[in-house]
Design an enzyme around this catalytic site. Sequence first.
Site, short mmCIF file in Angstrom:
data_model
loop_
_atom_site.label_atom_id
_atom_site.label_comp_id
_atom_site.label_asym_id
_atom_site.label_seq_id
_atom_site.Cartn_x
_atom_site.Cartn_y
_atom_site.Cartn_z
CG ASP A 94 2.78 -3.77 -3.43
OD1 ASP A 94 2.02 -3.04 -4.10
OD2 ASP A 94 2.55 -4.06 -2.24
CG HIS A 109 -4.31 -11.26 -8.08
ND1 HIS A 109 -4.77 -10.05 -8.53
CD2 HIS A 109 -5.38 -12.09 -8.08
CE1 HIS A 109 -6.07 -10.17 -8.81
NE2 HIS A 109 -6.46 -11.39 -8.54
CB CYS A 136 15.25 -25.11 -9.07
SG CYS A 136 14.44 -25.54 -7.51
N GLY A 176 -8.77 0.95 -3.03
CA GLY A 176 -7.88 1.12 -4.18
C GLY A 176 -7.98 0.06 -5.24
CB THR A 177 -9.60 -2.75 -6.15
OG1 THR A 177 -9.69 -3.64 -7.28
CG2 THR A 177 -10.87 -2.84 -5.33
CG ASN A 203 -11.15 3.24 -5.80
OD1 ASN A 203 -10.15 2.56 -5.55
ND2 ASN A 203 -11.53 3.54 -7.03
CD GLU A 205 -11.51 7.10 -11.14
OE1 GLU A 205 -11.35 8.30 -11.41
OE2 GLU A 205 -11.08 6.17 -11.85
N1 APR Z 1 -6.02 6.27 -3.47
C1 APR Z 1 -7.13 5.49 -3.63
N2 APR Z 1 -7.46 4.90 -4.80
C2 APR Z 1 -6.62 5.09 -5.85
C3 APR Z 1 -5.46 5.89 -5.76
C4 APR Z 1 -5.17 6.48 -4.50
N3 APR Z 1 -4.07 7.24 -4.32
N4 APR Z 1 -4.85 5.90 -6.98
C5 APR Z 1 -5.61 5.14 -7.81
N5 APR Z 1 -6.68 4.66 -7.13
C6 APR Z 1 -7.75 3.79 -7.63
C7 APR Z 1 -8.14 4.06 -9.07
O1 APR Z 1 -9.20 5.01 -9.12
C8 APR Z 1 -8.62 2.67 -9.52
O2 APR Z 1 -10.02 2.52 -9.28
O3 APR Z 1 -7.24 2.48 -7.60
C9 APR Z 1 -7.86 1.70 -8.61
C10 APR Z 1 -6.79 0.91 -9.36
O4 APR Z 1 -7.45 0.09 -10.28
P1 APR Z 1 -6.58 -0.89 -11.20
O5 APR Z 1 -5.45 -0.14 -11.80
O6 APR Z 1 -7.56 -1.60 -12.08
O7 APR Z 1 -5.93 -1.93 -10.17
P2 APR Z 1 -6.64 -3.17 -9.48
O8 APR Z 1 -8.10 -2.89 -9.25
O9 APR Z 1 -5.82 -3.52 -8.29
O10 APR Z 1 -6.49 -4.33 -10.59
C11 APR Z 1 -6.94 -5.61 -10.21
O11 APR Z 1 -6.09 -6.50 -12.26
O12 APR Z 1 -4.40 -6.42 -13.80
C12 APR Z 1 -4.92 -7.17 -12.77
O13 APR Z 1 -3.78 -8.64 -11.37
C13 APR Z 1 -3.95 -7.29 -11.66
O14 APR Z 1 -4.34 -7.25 -9.28
C14 APR Z 1 -4.61 -6.58 -10.50
C15 APR Z 1 -6.08 -6.66 -10.87
#
Ligand code: APR
Length: 234
Positions: A94, A109, A136, A176-177, A203, A205
Site C-alpha cells: 500500500d 514486495h 502499455c 506489524g509483521t 506487534n 502479539e
Molecule cells: N498493530 C500492531 N500489529 C498488528 C496490528 C496492529 N493494529 N494488527 C495486526 N498486527 C500484527 C499481527 O499480530 C501479525 O503478527 O501484524 C502481523 C501481520 O502479519 P501478516 O498478516 O502475516 O502480515 P505480514 O507479516 O506483513 O506478511 C508478510 O506475507 O503474504 C505475504 O507478501 C505478503 O508482505 C506480506 C508477507
Amino acid sequence: MASYKNIVVLTGAGISAESGVSTFRDAGGLWEKHRIEDVATPEAFARDPDGVQNFYNMRRAQLFSVEPHAAHHALARLERDLDGQVTIVTQNVDNLHERGGSQNIIHMHGELAKVRCLSCYQIFDWLEDCDQQTPCPLCSRAPALRPHIVWFGEMPFEMDRIERLLYECDLFISVGTSGNVYPAAGFVSAVRSRAVAHTIEVNLEPSEGASFFAEKRHGLAGDLVPLLVDELLS
Ligand code: APR
C-alpha cells in the site's frame, strides 16, 4: 533511550491494519479469503491472468478508502526530526507510508500503485484498474502489463541495499509483521549477529521471530509507535 544514528524500520501488514487494510494471516485476513496459489504466484498469473488482475484491482481500489494513521505519521516525524538516517523497509504494497509523510522507503514486495510492462519493462505509476486488454502506455502492447508486486517464488526488490542497511544500522525496529515470510523474517537475525545494534519488535502479539528481539512492545501500532518515536527523539 540511547541516541541512534542509523535506524531501519521493517513494517508489515499490521502497521496498516488500523487504517482498515486487511492483514494476511490474522482472523479474516486476505489468505483466509484467497488462496496464495490462485492470486499471488507467477503460475497463477500465467493460468488465470484476469483473476489475478482483478485481485490486485480490488486491492488497488481500496487505497482510495484508507488513510495513514498515527503510526505512519510518527515514522515520518522520526525521519524528519532524527539527527540521523531512518529507512523504512516495508513488506506492504500500500502507499500509506508515502501518504503519511515518509520519504526514505524501500518497497521490498512491490507496490499496488505501480504496474510494469512485460514487453518493454517500463514501470508506471498506476491507480486505476489494469487488465489484459490495457495497452502499455509506452510500447502500446497488450496483454503486457502486470502488477508491480513481488509474488511468492519471485525475488524481493533491493535486497543488496537492504542487506547493507542491516549491516550498518544501530537500531532495527520491526512493526506489524508476523515473521512468517523470508527474507524479511530473517532480518532481525542478521542485525543480532552484530552485537552493536539494538532490536525492538512492535506487534499486536509476539511474532514468530519474537525471541530474536532484544526488546518487545506488544499492542496496537497506532499506540506504541508514536510513543517509541517520542522516546527516540527525546
Ligand atoms: N498493530 C500492531 N500489529 C498488528 C496490528 C496492529 N493494529 N494488527 C495486526 N498486527 C500484527 C499481527 O499480530 C501479525 O503478527 O501484524 C502481523 C501481520 O502479519 P501478516 O498478516 O502475516 O502480515 P505480514 O507479516 O506483513 O506478511 C508478510 O506475507 O503474504 C505475504 O507478501 C505478503 O508482505 C506480506 C508477507
